[in-house]
Design a protein around this motif. Structure first.
Motif, PDB file in Angstrom:
ATOM      1  N   VAL A 448       0.840  -1.198   0.000  1.00 44.72           N
ATOM      2  CA  VAL A 448       0.000   0.000   0.000  1.00 44.72           C
ATOM      3  C   VAL A 448       0.876   1.249   0.000  1.00 44.72           C
ATOM      4  O   VAL A 448       1.870   1.322   0.728  1.00 44.72           O
ATOM      5  N   GLY A 449       0.481   2.230  -0.856  1.00 43.64           N
ATOM      6  CA  GLY A 449       1.182   3.504  -0.898  1.00 43.64           C
ATOM      7  C   GLY A 449       0.513   4.516   0.005  1.00 43.64           C
ATOM      8  O   GLY A 449      -0.397   4.211   0.775  1.00 43.64           O
ATOM      9  N   SER A 450       0.959   5.773  -0.085  1.00 43.28           N
ATOM     10  CA  SER A 450       0.460   6.812   0.805  1.00 43.28           C
ATOM     11  C   SER A 450      -0.360   7.820   0.036  1.00 43.28           C
ATOM     12  O   SER A 450      -0.019   8.172  -1.090  1.00 43.28           O
ATOM     13  N   ASN A 456      -6.627   9.425   2.109  1.00 40.05           N
ATOM     14  CA  ASN A 456      -6.003   8.680   3.202  1.00 40.05           C
ATOM     15  C   ASN A 456      -5.195   7.531   2.626  1.00 40.05           C
ATOM     16  O   ASN A 456      -5.357   7.152   1.473  1.00 40.05           O
ATOM     17  N   ASP A 457      -4.343   6.963   3.475  1.00 40.27           N
ATOM     18  CA  ASP A 457      -3.551   5.825   3.039  1.00 40.27           C
ATOM     19  C   ASP A 457      -4.467   4.643   2.776  1.00 40.27           C
ATOM     20  O   ASP A 457      -5.397   4.364   3.557  1.00 40.27           O
ATOM     21  N   GLY A 458      -4.237   3.940   1.699  1.00 41.94           N
ATOM     22  CA  GLY A 458      -5.068   2.782   1.392  1.00 41.94           C
ATOM     23  C   GLY A 458      -4.811   2.260  -0.008  1.00 41.94           C
ATOM     24  O   GLY A 458      -3.901   2.701  -0.714  1.00 41.94           O
ATOM     25  N   LEU A 459      -5.655   1.306  -0.426  1.00 40.36           N
ATOM     26  CA  LEU A 459      -5.528   0.617  -1.719  1.00 40.36           C
ATOM     27  C   LEU A 459      -6.740   0.944  -2.571  1.00 40.36           C
ATOM     28  O   LEU A 459      -7.884   0.910  -2.093  1.00 40.36           O
ATOM     29  N   TYR A 460      -6.472   1.290  -3.856  1.00 36.11           N
ATOM     30  CA  TYR A 460      -7.558   1.432  -4.828  1.00 36.11           C
ATOM     31  C   TYR A 460      -7.657   0.121  -5.617  1.00 36.11           C
ATOM     32  O   TYR A 460      -6.676  -0.343  -6.186  1.00 36.11           O
ATOM     33  N   PHE A 461      -8.855  -0.479  -5.656  1.00 39.08           N
ATOM     34  CA  PHE A 461      -9.048  -1.782  -6.284  1.00 39.08           C
ATOM     35  C   PHE A 461     -10.181  -1.677  -7.294  1.00 39.08           C
ATOM     36  O   PHE A 461     -11.248  -1.125  -6.990  1.00 39.08           O
ATOM     37  N   GLU A 462      -9.920  -2.190  -8.506  1.00 36.95           N
ATOM     38  CA  GLU A 462     -10.893  -2.090  -9.593  1.00 36.95           C
ATOM     39  C   GLU A 462     -10.986  -3.428 -10.314  1.00 36.95           C
ATOM     40  O   GLU A 462      -9.995  -4.144 -10.449  1.00 36.95           O
ATOM     41  N   MET A 463     -12.191  -3.738 -10.787  1.00 32.39           N
ATOM     42  CA  MET A 463     -12.421  -4.944 -11.601  1.00 32.39           C
ATOM     43  C   MET A 463     -13.020  -4.503 -12.930  1.00 32.39           C
ATOM     44  O   MET A 463     -13.870  -3.596 -12.967  1.00 32.39           O
ATOM     45  N   ARG A 464     -12.596  -5.181 -14.007  1.00 28.30           N
ATOM     46  CA  ARG A 464     -13.134  -4.881 -15.339  1.00 28.30           C
ATOM     47  C   ARG A 464     -13.489  -6.183 -16.041  1.00 28.30           C
ATOM     48  O   ARG A 464     -12.703  -7.127 -16.045  1.00 28.30           O
ATOM     49  N   ASN A 465     -14.651  -6.167 -16.653  1.00 26.69           N
ATOM     50  CA  ASN A 465     -15.124  -7.324 -17.410  1.00 26.69           C
ATOM     51  C   ASN A 465     -15.356  -6.882 -18.848  1.00 26.69           C
ATOM     52  O   ASN A 465     -16.190  -6.004 -19.107  1.00 26.69           O
TER      53      ASN A 465
END
Length: 478
Positions: A448-450, A456-465
């Protein structure tokens, strides 16, 4: 703004949707080779895009210089036209001066001819006077024997003297006119030399201006030709790479079909083996059932014989008791209580209702489709709140299609986990995988980056179909 709508990776995702998922272990060394080729092709494509960007920036920076060169060339054209006009005027003056000089030279020749004639006449008169010797008109009058001729001789001598005097005056005037004409010729020759010098200077200036003009035109033409050559070369490289990617895609599809056929054959083999195992198990179960039935019948016969024996012994005891008048003794056995199973614990509640695990452990701070705090498009993925450095894990096995920086999203990793399904991990501080690598479920793809766009610090998560964003909560649980 969507991750995949940015220009820098537009061509990359065009390749992503052309390339299907990896065939797995069944593809063998051929798949690994294709993955290396795909990785190299993607690197070459990125390099070509970088070069195109540099050329476009060079062209943009050179537009001002080219415009300045065109302005300078236009100014030189005006100066050349002005110089040519001056040169034409000077040449016309030179031709006029040469014509006047020619006329003056003709006039000098004419005057010199007249002066020669006058000098010749005067010389003849002087020779005639010399032939008469020192005779004066008075001596002629005193010596004449004919007084009547005296008047005629006086008139002759007087006319001769006047003619000689007029000839002398005319000769002097002709000589003076010759000197004046020669002075005019000298003035015209000086003016003609000055005009010739001006013509030479103007011709040299015009020649220098034309040389500068030609140098500027050559510089501009060389710049344009170099840019065109570079763009043509990059376009040719892109075409070659596109052909290579097309061939790799065909080979990848072929290997996938071969792997799929092998998997189907293996599945049929396993199904046949499972059916055979089931038949063998059924036969064994049937044999075991027959054996158990035989044993049950044997135990039942033994128990019946035992009961008969016990009944007989009981009768004998009863008869003996009756005989002895003693009451019989009864044995009471405790009932057998079967154990009951413990009740099942309730299931843990989940955020999503999919089959894949979450990439990190943490609360969801932004959901799919909700508006961004900074405005613009809605979120096309979800965000997990997690500390910097938290390990990010792959939610499913697949092949890494991209691993690197992307403006606005930090480091990202894209994994193809199905034929048209992509998982995208954004705002990473670091990546732990490379393009073409096969990852398994739970494999660390980065950390995880900053901050960033997330706030805020965290993860961006994406799904593509099939290239379209979908709600990740339909695919994961936690």
């Amino acid at each position: 703004m969507s991750l995949l709508s940015r220009p820098r990776v537009g061509a990359l995702f065009a390749l992503i949707f052309l390339l299907p998922a990896g065939a797995g272990a069944g593809a063998g060394a051929g798949a690994a080779t294709l993955q290396e080729k795909i990785q190299n092709s993607q690197k070459k494509l990125e390099h070509i895009h970088e070069n195109l960007g540099q050329v476009q920036a060079h062209l943009a920076a050179g537009q001002k210089t080219q415009a300045q060169l065109r302005v300078e060339i236009s100014a030189l054209d005006q100066r050349v036209v002005t110089t040519q006009k001056k040169l034409i005027g000077i040449q016309q003056q030179q031709h006029s001066a040469q014509a006047q000089l020619a006329e003056l030279r003709v006039k000098i020749n004419t005057l010199q001819a007249e002066l020669g004639q006058q000098k010749d006449i005067l010389a003849r008169q002087l020779r005639g006077a010399y032939m008469l010797g020192g005779v004066t008109p008075l001596a002629v009058w005193l010596q004449t024997e004919r007084p009547g001729e005296l008047g005629r001789m006086s008139v002759f001598y007087e006319s001769l003297a006047k003619a000689r005097s007029a000839l002398i005056v005319k000769t002097q005037g002709t000589a003076q006119q010759i000197r004046k004409t020669r002075h005019e010729v000298q003035i015209h020759e000086t003016h003609l030399a000055q005009l010739a010098q001006q013509v030479s200077a103007q011709e040299q200036t015009l020649r220098q201006q034309r040389e500068v003009h030609a140098a500027l035109e050559n510089q501009l033409a060389a710049r344009i030709a170099a840019d065109k050559t570079k763009i043509a070369e990059l376009q040719a490289n892109a075409n070659i790479l596109n052909g290579l990617v097309s061939r790799l895609t065909v080979q990848f599809h072929h290997q996938e079909e071969v792997a799929r056929a092998k998997a189907a054959a293996e599945a049929r083999r396993k199904a046949a083996a499972a059916a055979a195992a089931r038949r063998a198990a059924a036969i064994s179960a049937q044999r075991a059932a027959v054996a158990q039935h035989y044993l049950a019948q044997k135990r039942q016969a033994e128990q019946q014989a035992q009961r008969v024996q016990e009944t007989e012994r009981a009768r004998q005891v009863q008869r003996a008791a009756n005989a002895q008048k003693q009451p019989p003794t009864t044995v009471v056995r405790p009932p057998v209580i079967a154990a009951t199973p413990a009740p099942a614990l309730p299931a843990t509640p989940i955020v999503g209702h999919g089959n894949y695990p979450a990439p990190v452990t943490g609360p969801v701070t932004a959901r799919f489709g909700t508006p961004r705090v900074t405005g613009g498009l809605d979120w096309q993925g979800i965000t997990f709140q997690a500390p910097v450095g938290t390990e990010v894990r792959a939610i499913a096995p697949g092949m890494v299609l991209y691993a690197g920086p992307l403006r606005g999203y930090g480091q990202i990793v894209i994994v193809q986990i199905a034929h048209s399904l992509l998982s995208i991990y954004g705002h990473l501080g670091a990546t732990d995988v490379h393009v073409g690598e096969q990852v398994s479920t739970g494999r660390a793809v980065g950390s995880v980056g900053s901050g960033g766009e997330l706030g805020n610090d965290g993860l961006y998560f994406e799904m593509r179909n099939a290239g379209h964003p979908v709600n990740p909560l339909d695919y994961i649980h936690n």
